[in-house]
Write an enzyme that holds these catalytic residues in place. Structure first.
Site, PDB file in Angstrom:
ATOM      1  N   HIS A 179       0.936  -1.168  -0.036  1.00 44.02           N
ATOM      2  CA  HIS A 179      -0.060  -0.027   0.043  1.00 44.02           C
ATOM      3  C   HIS A 179       1.064   1.203   0.004  1.00 44.02           C
ATOM      4  O   HIS A 179       1.880   1.207   0.526  1.00 44.02           O
ATOM      5  CB  HIS A 179      -1.023   0.019   1.308  1.00 44.02           C
ATOM      6  CG  HIS A 179      -2.039   0.872   0.977  1.00 44.02           C
ATOM      7  ND1 HIS A 179      -1.776   2.252   1.232  1.00 44.02           N
ATOM      8  CD2 HIS A 179      -3.267   0.916   0.895  1.00 44.02           C
ATOM      9  CE1 HIS A 179      -3.044   3.133   1.512  1.00 44.02           C
ATOM     10  NE2 HIS A 179      -3.804   2.015   1.021  1.00 44.02           N
ATOM     11  N   GLU A 210       0.634   4.157   0.979  1.00 44.66           N
ATOM     12  CA  GLU A 210       0.827   4.765   2.533  1.00 44.66           C
ATOM     13  C   GLU A 210       1.766   4.267   3.568  1.00 44.66           C
ATOM     14  O   GLU A 210       2.681   4.703   4.045  1.00 44.66           O
ATOM     15  CB  GLU A 210      -0.472   4.919   3.391  1.00 44.66           C
ATOM     16  CG  GLU A 210      -0.496   5.630   4.509  1.00 44.66           C
ATOM     17  CD  GLU A 210      -1.632   5.738   5.505  1.00 44.66           C
ATOM     18  OE1 GLU A 210      -1.399   5.541   6.687  1.00 44.66           O
ATOM     19  OE2 GLU A 210      -2.689   5.495   5.039  1.00 44.66           O
ATOM     20  N   THR A 222      -3.247   4.342   8.273  1.00 41.32           N
ATOM     21  CA  THR A 222      -4.628   5.041   8.570  1.00 41.32           C
ATOM     22  C   THR A 222      -5.965   4.438   8.447  1.00 41.32           C
ATOM     23  O   THR A 222      -6.994   4.798   8.850  1.00 41.32           O
ATOM     24  CB  THR A 222      -4.469   6.592   8.256  1.00 41.32           C
ATOM     25  OG1 THR A 222      -4.697   6.700   6.830  1.00 41.32           O
ATOM     26  CG2 THR A 222      -3.245   7.055   8.577  1.00 41.32           C
ATOM     27  N   SER A 261     -12.897   8.020   0.182  1.00 39.89           N
ATOM     28  CA  SER A 261     -12.622   8.433  -1.209  1.00 39.89           C
ATOM     29  C   SER A 261     -13.572   8.772  -2.604  1.00 39.89           C
ATOM     30  O   SER A 261     -13.370   9.022  -3.478  1.00 39.89           O
ATOM     31  CB  SER A 261     -11.172   8.307  -1.642  1.00 39.89           C
ATOM     32  OG  SER A 261     -11.407   6.529  -1.869  1.00 39.89           O
TER      33      SER A 261
END
Length: 335
Positions: free
Chosen positions: A148, A150, A188, A291
């Site tokens: 990922h 992030e 997160t 999103s």
């Protein structure tokens, strides 16, 4: 982060009201849902960058993980690239909401790129935590999903100190130098419950494990999961609007099933809803990932109304008012 989230938090339903029309068919609509403050900031950052600099502009990776958003911006002149070496020297490049490692910043500087950083401030907070604890020579156990964006950005802040823990089953492979100097951080957008399960497994192995200074899982991720937990036990079906590469959207499907929904599916668009899913279904829960623009949710609601699900009841578990400032370069252009 709270260790437990209540499964029922005041579901806003009309239990004593007249029966719904169309044989009791109804929709429970989660609130909050959709855009969070970080996503809103990131999308507006790209829009304002287009207005200021004109097309084309470049964005490293997807600005947020949503097909509709990416396709719409591409039509307006945004070029999405995987790495900064694909951007012409001196051009404008926006870094996505998921954050980037210091190596990416260095690469952009070497190429003379004009960078605008749309990293979510909550992701930036985790980056700062990683740097702080690396300076203090901690082993940092980063709970998240391998690959990922992030996770790659956070781990890149202190690669010699960070180990990825991809779920509870990965705990047994972790090795640390000093069990008195171990801390966990988190991507997160994870499931709160799975993250706490992983933390519990880590704590069993490393009793001195320290917690992050504050929650790493973002408020919006938690709020959307709480709303789904509140309505899922009443739902024959939960439809989550979101893209398959959106971690928080995928987690919502898992949370719905774990909280008692009889079925749950992830769709990008209303056209992806299979009418067969609606057979013998009376109550449908609807939510969307952080999103997802609201227009996509409205499309699903319109489609369901055509199948007799016109009674829409809100399930409100939180009110979100947080707004993040645009990157410094664009603040005078905020609408």
């Amino acid at each position: 982060m709270s260790a437990a989230i209540p499964l029922n938090v005041g579901i806003a339903r009309s239990a004593g009201a007249a029966p719904a029309a169309d044989g009791g068919k109804r929709v429970l609509l989660a609130e909050p849902r959709g855009y969070c403050a970080g996503v809103d900031r990131a999308v507006e950052t790209v829009e304002k960058t287009l207005e200021k600099h004109g097309a084309p502009i470049y964005v490293r990776k997807e600005i947020v993980h949503n097909r509709h958003v990416v396709e719409t911006l591409r039509e307006r002149g945004v070029i999405f690239v995987d790495e900064t070496d694909e951007v012409p020297e001196g051009a404008v490049v926006v870094f996505s909401a998921h954050g980037v490692s210091p190596a990416v910043h260095e690469s952009a500087a070497t190429r003379g790129l004009h960078t605008i950083d749309a990293t979510c401030p909550l992701v930036t907070k985790v980056h700062q935590e990683a740097k702080r604890f690396a300076r203090d020579d901690y082993d940092i156990l980063l709970i998240g999903h391998e690959g990922h964006e992030e996770v790659e950005g956070t781990a890149g802040e202190a690669p010699e100190h960070v180990q990825l823990v991809d779920g509870p089953d990965a705990v047994d492979t972790i090795r640390v130098r000093d069990e008195s100097k171990v801390i966990w951080l988190s991507q997160t957008t994870l499931s709160v419950d799975e993250t706490m399960e992983t933390v519990q497994r880590l704590r069993e192995r490393f009793p001195g494990l320290q917690d992050p200074p504050s929650d790493d899982i973002c408020y919006a991720t938690q709020n959307r999961q709480v709303a789904v937990k509140a309505m899922a036990p009443e739902c024959d079906l939960v439809i989550v609007v979101g893209s398959r590469n959106s971690s928080n959207s995928v987690r919502l499907v898992e949370v719905a099933l774990g909280a008692g929904a009889k079925a749950a599916h992830l769709v990008d668009f209303a056209r992806e809803v299979d009418p067969a899913w609606l057979d013998n279904v009376r109550t449908i829960g609807i939510t969307s990932g952080a999103s997802v623009p609201e227009v996509l949710v409205r499309g699903v609601l319109d489609m369901l109304a055509e199948h007799g699900y016109s009674d829409v009841q809100p399930v409100t578990t939180a009110n979100e008012t947080l707004v993040f400032a645009l990157p410094r370069e664009l603040r005078d252009a905020r609408r």
